[in-house]
Design an enzyme around this catalytic site. Sequence first.
Site, PDB file in Angstrom:
ATOM      1  CB  CYS A 347      -0.905  -0.008   1.227  1.00 52.59           C
ATOM      2  SG  CYS A 347      -1.801  -1.543   1.356  1.00 52.59           S
ATOM      3  CE1 TYR A 376      24.918  -6.985  -3.393  1.00 49.20           C
ATOM      4  CE2 TYR A 376      25.199  -7.174  -5.763  1.00 49.20           C
ATOM      5  CZ  TYR A 376      25.733  -7.114  -4.498  1.00 49.20           C
ATOM      6  OH  TYR A 376      27.096  -7.182  -4.336  1.00 49.20           O
TER       7      TYR A 376
HETATM    8  C1  LIG Z   1      29.556  -5.703  -2.393  1.00 52.25           C
HETATM    9  C2  LIG Z   1      30.983  -6.030  -2.348  1.00 52.25           C
HETATM   10  C3  LIG Z   1      31.538  -6.898  -3.295  1.00 52.25           C
HETATM   11  C4  LIG Z   1      30.757  -7.495  -4.423  1.00 52.25           C
HETATM   12  O1  LIG Z   1      30.439  -6.566  -5.398  1.00 52.25           O
HETATM   13  P1  LIG Z   1      29.754  -7.059  -6.755  1.00 52.25           P
HETATM   14  O2  LIG Z   1      29.544  -5.803  -7.507  1.00 52.25           O
HETATM   15  O3  LIG Z   1      28.490  -7.762  -6.406  1.00 52.25           O
HETATM   16  O4  LIG Z   1      30.721  -7.974  -7.425  1.00 52.25           O
HETATM   17  C5  LIG Z   1      32.878  -7.206  -3.173  1.00 52.25           C
HETATM   18  N1  LIG Z   1      33.626  -6.684  -2.186  1.00 52.25           N
HETATM   19  C6  LIG Z   1      33.137  -5.861  -1.249  1.00 52.25           C
HETATM   20  C7  LIG Z   1      34.014  -5.353  -0.189  1.00 52.25           C
HETATM   21  C8  LIG Z   1      31.799  -5.498  -1.311  1.00 52.25           C
HETATM   22  O5  LIG Z   1      31.312  -4.669  -0.393  1.00 52.25           O
END
Ligand SMILES: *Cc1c(COP(=O)(O)O)cnc(C)c1O
Length: 399
Positions: A347, A376
């Site tokens: 909503c 994600y």
């Molecule tokens: C989020 C993150 C990743 C992964 O990033 P992607 O874009 O999903 O490959 C790698 N290392 C750190 C420290 C992160 O915070």
Amino acid sequence: MTPDQERIVREIAALRRGTLNFYLYDLAAITAKVEALRATLPRQVHVYYAMKANPHVGIVAHMKRLGVEGIEIASSGEMSGALTAFSGPEIIFTGPGKSPEELHAALQAGMEQIHVESLMEAWRLSRIAGALGRTVKVLVRINPAFHIDEAQTRMGGDSMKFGIDEEQIEQLLPAILQLPHLEVVGFHVFAASGVLDYRLLLKNAELVFELVRRLEARFERSFPVIDLGGGIGVDYLGQGQHFDLAAFGRGLSDLLASEGLADRKLIFELGRFLVGDCGFFVTEILDIKTSRGVKQVVCAGGTNHFRRPAALKINHPVTILHRDGIERPQGVVAVDQEKVYIGGPLCTSADKLALDLYLEHAEIGDLAVFELAGAYGLSMSATPFLSHPLPEEILVHAS
Ligand SMILES: *Cc1c(COP(=O)(O)O)cnc(C)c1O
């Protein structure tokens, strides 16, 4: 989606009773990614799975089976999940704002490499390690002075909570090097996420290598480990742009040789590249109506289950799977070759799964399949909002 993946979604839909709303993860897609990395990257590159992309323990277990070097975590909750498949020494701990309790738990779980993001964090970790009578290897994270403009998410170059600014590292590193219970083995520089042009990621690697070289000269010692972060993108917008892994691997080999860094251990912590295309958010179309001339498609799950399109203001690719035998009254509308809005049951008008998205055809009762939802997806969504039941997460092996 592949014909095998589509067949599996249809089989699941036929077996389930009630409203359909689930995530499907195809482990075969992950296997293909790990094999491609292994076939193309230089041997000194160690691939870790960045767990925040998808913390499902079945996916974590699959990564272990595939023989990735280890797993990268950023909280004690992720640590518990990682430990269901990986051992302490295979886990690396990154991220800003690690609490003393988390650092303590990490050392007790046997983690051997922790990334420190500030002087305070380094000091805290050294004290905790000392109290436990041990020393711990650390990588110092640097917020570089450069950035990659074309990256989907910028992780460097600006004012950032991540790491220590490149401009301050020479001044702060001596204090970290003196901490008694830390052994500084290298640096972590994650400047960009979501890069599709391999040349940009090579340029990033080159800038990181130059930075490490400069610090080695300044401190008259060598640092054996360089963590380049993640960064390989996924073609969310369907522009036909795919990261050229083979060219990247060749370029990286050449670069390591020309920089005289062939003896270093390189780390890549990859999230979305490994799991992005394995996942599908499958949700039933419960209603379609016309509002002020535009079709509004209402699905069983919304941003409570798949927040990424709204959060990043992009449309994921959507496939509509038609289902026969659905009862509908006379007078309801369908979608026919037009741009529509897709939303969920929440909503709030912020509950948007796709904006202005062209669909060939869709009817009430069909399944909307949001692709590239493996990274994600559910874990980045606000699941308690409106208290709908959680979507099931189903793991399969499509081929
Ligand atoms: C989020 C993150 C990743 C992964 O990033 P992607 O874009 O999903 O490959 C790698 N290392 C750190 C420290 C992160 O915070």
